[in-house]
Write a protein that holds these residues in place. Structure first.
Motif, short mmCIF file in Angstrom:
data_model
loop_
_atom_site.label_atom_id
_atom_site.label_comp_id
_atom_site.label_asym_id
_atom_site.label_seq_id
_atom_site.Cartn_x
_atom_site.Cartn_y
_atom_site.Cartn_z
N PHE A 1 -0.08 11.49 -8.85
CA PHE A 1 -0.29 10.15 -8.28
C PHE A 1 -1.45 9.41 -8.94
O PHE A 1 -1.75 8.28 -8.58
CB PHE A 1 -0.57 10.26 -6.78
CG PHE A 1 0.50 10.97 -6.01
CD1 PHE A 1 1.68 10.33 -5.69
CD2 PHE A 1 0.36 12.30 -5.64
CE1 PHE A 1 2.69 10.98 -4.98
CE2 PHE A 1 1.35 12.96 -4.93
CZ PHE A 1 2.53 12.31 -4.61
N ARG B 1 10.68 -0.12 -2.52
CA ARG B 1 10.40 1.31 -2.72
C ARG B 1 10.02 1.95 -1.39
O ARG B 1 8.84 2.19 -1.09
CB ARG B 1 9.28 1.46 -3.75
CG ARG B 1 9.25 2.82 -4.42
CD ARG B 1 8.26 2.83 -5.55
NE ARG B 1 8.04 4.17 -6.06
CZ ARG B 1 7.05 4.50 -6.88
NH1 ARG B 1 6.19 3.57 -7.27
NH2 ARG B 1 6.91 5.74 -7.29
N ILE C 1 -1.91 7.21 1.53
CA ILE C 1 -1.28 8.39 0.94
C ILE C 1 -2.21 9.59 0.92
O ILE C 1 -1.80 10.72 1.17
CB ILE C 1 -0.72 8.05 -0.47
CG1 ILE C 1 0.13 9.21 -0.98
CG2 ILE C 1 -1.82 7.68 -1.43
CD1 ILE C 1 0.92 8.86 -2.24
N GLU D 1 0.84 -1.19 0.00
CA GLU D 1 0.00 0.00 0.00
C GLU D 1 0.88 1.25 0.00
O GLU D 1 1.86 1.34 0.73
CB GLU D 1 -0.89 0.00 1.24
CG GLU D 1 -1.82 1.20 1.33
CD GLU D 1 -2.66 1.20 2.60
OE1 GLU D 1 -3.51 2.10 2.72
OE2 GLU D 1 -2.47 0.30 3.45
N SER D 2 0.49 2.25 -0.82
CA SER D 2 1.22 3.52 -0.83
C SER D 2 0.79 4.36 0.36
O SER D 2 -0.40 4.57 0.57
CB SER D 2 0.94 4.28 -2.13
OG SER D 2 1.51 3.62 -3.24
N GLU E 1 6.15 2.99 -1.47
CA GLU E 1 5.64 3.04 -2.84
C GLU E 1 5.48 4.50 -3.32
O GLU E 1 6.40 5.28 -3.20
CB GLU E 1 4.34 2.23 -2.97
CG GLU E 1 4.56 0.72 -2.78
CD GLU E 1 5.38 0.07 -3.90
OE1 GLU E 1 5.55 0.67 -4.97
OE2 GLU E 1 5.90 -1.04 -3.68
N LYS E 2 4.29 4.88 -3.81
CA LYS E 2 4.12 6.23 -4.39
C LYS E 2 4.40 7.33 -3.38
O LYS E 2 4.76 8.46 -3.76
CB LYS E 2 2.70 6.40 -4.94
CG LYS E 2 2.41 5.61 -6.21
CD LYS E 2 1.01 5.90 -6.70
CE LYS E 2 0.71 5.14 -7.98
NZ LYS E 2 -0.67 5.42 -8.47
N ALA E 3 4.24 7.04 -2.09
CA ALA E 3 4.44 8.07 -1.06
C ALA E 3 5.91 8.48 -0.93
O ALA E 3 6.19 9.49 -0.28
CB ALA E 3 3.90 7.58 0.28
N THR E 4 6.82 7.72 -1.52
CA THR E 4 8.22 8.16 -1.49
C THR E 4 8.38 9.50 -2.20
O THR E 4 9.31 10.25 -1.90
CB THR E 4 9.16 7.12 -2.16
OG1 THR E 4 8.69 6.85 -3.48
CG2 THR E 4 9.18 5.82 -1.36
#
Length: 290
Positions: free
Chosen positions: A288, A32, A225, A3-4, A52-55
């Motif tokens: 995103f 990630r 996120i 999960e992001s 994940e995308k939250a990086t």
């Protein structure tokens, strides 16, 4: 796929921030993973970890306000400005008064110019300052503007020739608490260093939200996120047509929501992007939606 979102870790002492990221990669089941705002190994407390995308949020979150609980010892200087370094000088602080400490703290509050510690990760001519310092080189670091919003003295204890000061410090990104300890000691003529440091808040994420690595090993709690962005930045909800524009990296009209990042959410409440207003338009910083 993991999960992001964000994981708010209560970093233990003796661990580097990189050690925590390595552990969280295993716990979250993804490579990630990154963190916002490094904590020295000696320090404990809030370390914001992105998955994940939250990086892609981390660089923006690292710039937010931070709060620390600190211990400062006056009368002893070290080469790292904290308790992990070698003692370089001692001077009796027995005669230092509470009024003098508070006056010194007041001078270090507000917008100040701060010279980072010699042993720091700042690059000088392409090399990390700490590597140069440990090789015996004298490192010339330029003073940088930082803001100490509050420097609250909680306790002052005389211990023989030294004085211990407990403080809570609210400051801008890039502020070295070690340097505040050093500069307070220097201003009082006795030297000083940091004996302990605990970060209790990064932006809107405080220690009440943080979990230890042992707790996270039992249950890896991820702040989704969208919730993470809504907590940290102003929110803008857009129409379906505006959502389509943003999802493809397009610009929106500015609404005057502020100079920093703004979270853009679609008609269904889903996070679409971070944008930044400049003049009459809001341009994407990170998308995103895909």
């Amino acid at each position: 796929m993991a999960e992001s979102g964000l994981i708010i870790v209560d970093k233990p002492g003796e661990w580097t921030s990189h050690d925590v990221v390595a552990r969280m990669r295993r716990l979250a089941g993804t490579r990630r993973v990154g963190h916002a705002g490094t904590l020295d190994p000696m320090a404990t407390g809030v370390l914001v970890v992105g998955v994940e995308k939250a990086t892609r949020l981390l660089g923006h979150l690292a710039l937010t306000e931070k709060v620390y609980e600190a211990g400062i010892r006056l009368g002893v200087s070290t080469n790292t400005d904290d308790a992990e370094g070698e003692v370089t000088a001692t001077a009796s602080a027995e005669g230092v008064t509470e009024a003098e400490v508070r006056k010194g703290v007041e001078a270090l509050t507000g917008e100040i110019l701060q010279i980072p510690p010699q042993v720091s990760a700042i690059k000088v001519n392409g090399q990390r300052a700490y590597k140069m310092a440990r090789a015996g080189e004298e490192v010339e670091l330029a003073a940088r503007p930082v803001t100490v919003h509050a420097f609250e003295v909680r306790a002052i204890r005389h211990e023989g020739a030294t004085v211990d000061v407990d403080a809570v410090i609210t400051c801008s990104s890039g502020t070295y608490i070690r340097a505040l300890a050093r500069d307070l000691g220097a201003a009082l003529g006795v030297g000083g260093h940091l004996t302990r440091l605990r970060r209790t808040r990064v932006g809107p994420y405080d220690v009440s939200m943080a979990r230890t690595l042992d707790q996270l090993a039992e249950e890896c709690v991820v702040l989704p996120i969208g919730e993470a962005v809504a907590a940290a930045f102003p929110r803008r909800d857009v129409t379906a047509e505006e959502a389509r524009v943003v999802a493809h990296g397009g610009r929106l009209p500015a609404l005057g929501l502020g100079p920093g990042p703004i979270g853009v959410f679609g008609p269904g409440g889903e996070l679409l992007a971070l944008v930044e207003e400049s003049g009459r338009t809001a341009r994407p910083l990170a998308v995103f939606a895909n």
